[in-house]
Design a protein around this motif. Structure first.
Motif, PDB file in Angstrom:
ATOM      1  N   ALA A 124       0.870  -1.179   0.000  1.00 26.15           N
ATOM      2  CA  ALA A 124       0.000   0.000   0.000  1.00 26.15           C
ATOM      3  C   ALA A 124       0.904   1.225   0.000  1.00 26.15           C
ATOM      4  CB  ALA A 124      -0.920   0.011   1.219  1.00 26.15           C
ATOM      5  N   LEU A 166      -3.520   5.522   0.363  1.00 27.20           N
ATOM      6  CA  LEU A 166      -4.099   6.389   1.390  1.00 27.20           C
ATOM      7  C   LEU A 166      -3.442   7.757   1.276  1.00 27.20           C
ATOM      8  CD1 LEU A 166      -5.699   7.005   4.028  1.00 27.20           C
ATOM      9  CD2 LEU A 166      -3.682   6.176   5.283  1.00 27.20           C
ATOM     10  N   ALA A 204      -3.998   1.550   6.662  1.00 27.51           N
ATOM     11  CA  ALA A 204      -3.334   1.155   5.426  1.00 27.51           C
ATOM     12  C   ALA A 204      -2.401  -0.018   5.647  1.00 27.51           C
ATOM     13  CB  ALA A 204      -2.539   2.343   4.866  1.00 27.51           C
TER      14      ALA A 204
END
Length: 286
Positions: free
Chosen positions: A124, A233, A284
């Motif tokens: 991520a 994010l 995240a």
């Protein structure tokens, strides 16, 4: 400060340049590691406090970009492709297969570039206080106005900043103090950023900023972001002197994106809203 043992080491980049790197935290085989990319360009890692927020949950790796801070002095090259390769060298050195990649400010742009180049190695992306993928004209003029207005709340600080040479530590502290909403503690926070102090790498700063102006806003960059199959994010401090509307360009382009705005924070949101910042990033990293 981190509460777990810290391992500082040298990582050799593909062209032989030695990069300072640090690993801390209590990561196990079941947790996703976290890699941090500092801002600048031309500065050094100032995210020890960020590492300390997560070292009870994960292995945390941070590093100084080439020619900056504790990394080996060098003559470049100052290109995003080279810095992406350096980041990959750090990742490989610590045998991190798919870390969460957190970039701050210019480091957010670097982390995004790495994720576009190596999506298979990013679990991520956490994009903190960046300026989006639109052209420089979308935000830089407003940023300069906001910066001068905030620093000018104390006319003596603004006058002192204007008279100091660019390489001065005092000037950097005054400049960085504008990043904080809490004006009573702004100098204290900025002093912490400057401890330890290293020379700012101005050639690096100039070259990478010039490159960014050429690539921002291009159809190729938009298309690459639209095709990115990695969760992202975006974390903003609502009181950042860089207008947060600049990041709308990135948010619109990404297919897998979530955005958290911390209303009482500036450019370093973990300083002024540590609990909100940690909670956002932990989502995240799960």
């Amino acid at each position: 400060m981190t509460s777990t043992p810290v391992q500082n080491t040298a990582v050799t980049a593909d062209d032989g340049v030695r990069l300072w790197a640090s690993r801390s935290g209590r990561g196990t085989s079941g947790t996703t590691p976290l890699m941090l990319c500092h801002g600048g360009p031309g500065l050094w890692d100032m995210s020890e406090d960020v590492a300390g927020m997560f070292d009870d949950r994960a292995t945390v790796v941070r590093w100084d970009q080439r020619g900056c801070g504790r990394s080996e002095p060098c003559a470049g090259p100052w290109t995003t492709d080279c810095f992406v390769a350096d980041l990959d060298a750090v990742r490989r050195h610590f045998a991190l297969e798919r870390p969460v990649l957190l970039g701050h400010s210019w480091g957010a742009s670097l982390a995004l570039s790495y994720t576009l180049a190596h999506p298979e190695h990013v679990a991520a992306l956490v994009y903190v206080s960046g300026t989006g993928i639109g052209p420089d004209t979308d935000w830089h003029g407003a940023f300069e106005e906001n910066f001068l207005a905030r620093l000018g709340e104390d006319p003596q600080r603004l006058a002192r900043w204007r008279e100091l040479p660019g390489e001065s530590r005092e000037r950097a502290v005054l400049q960085w103090s504008a990043e904080f909403v809490d004006r009573d503690r702004a100098i204290e926070h900025a002093e912490r950023m400057a401890d330890p102090w290293f020379p700012i790498n101005f050639p690096c700063n100039k070259a990478l900023n010039a490159e960014a102006k050429q690539t921002a806003g291009t159809s190729a960059l938009y298309a690459a972001c639209q095709a990115l199959d990695v969760p992202v994010l975006i974390v903003d401090g609502a009181q950042d002197t860089r207008p947060r509307s600049a990041v709308d360009s990135l948010e619109r382009a990404l297919p897998r994106v979530r955005r958290v705005t911390l209303p009482a924070a500036g450019h370093l949101p973990w300083v002024e809203d540590p609990y909100g910042f940690r909670d956002a990033v932990m989502t995240a990293a799960q």
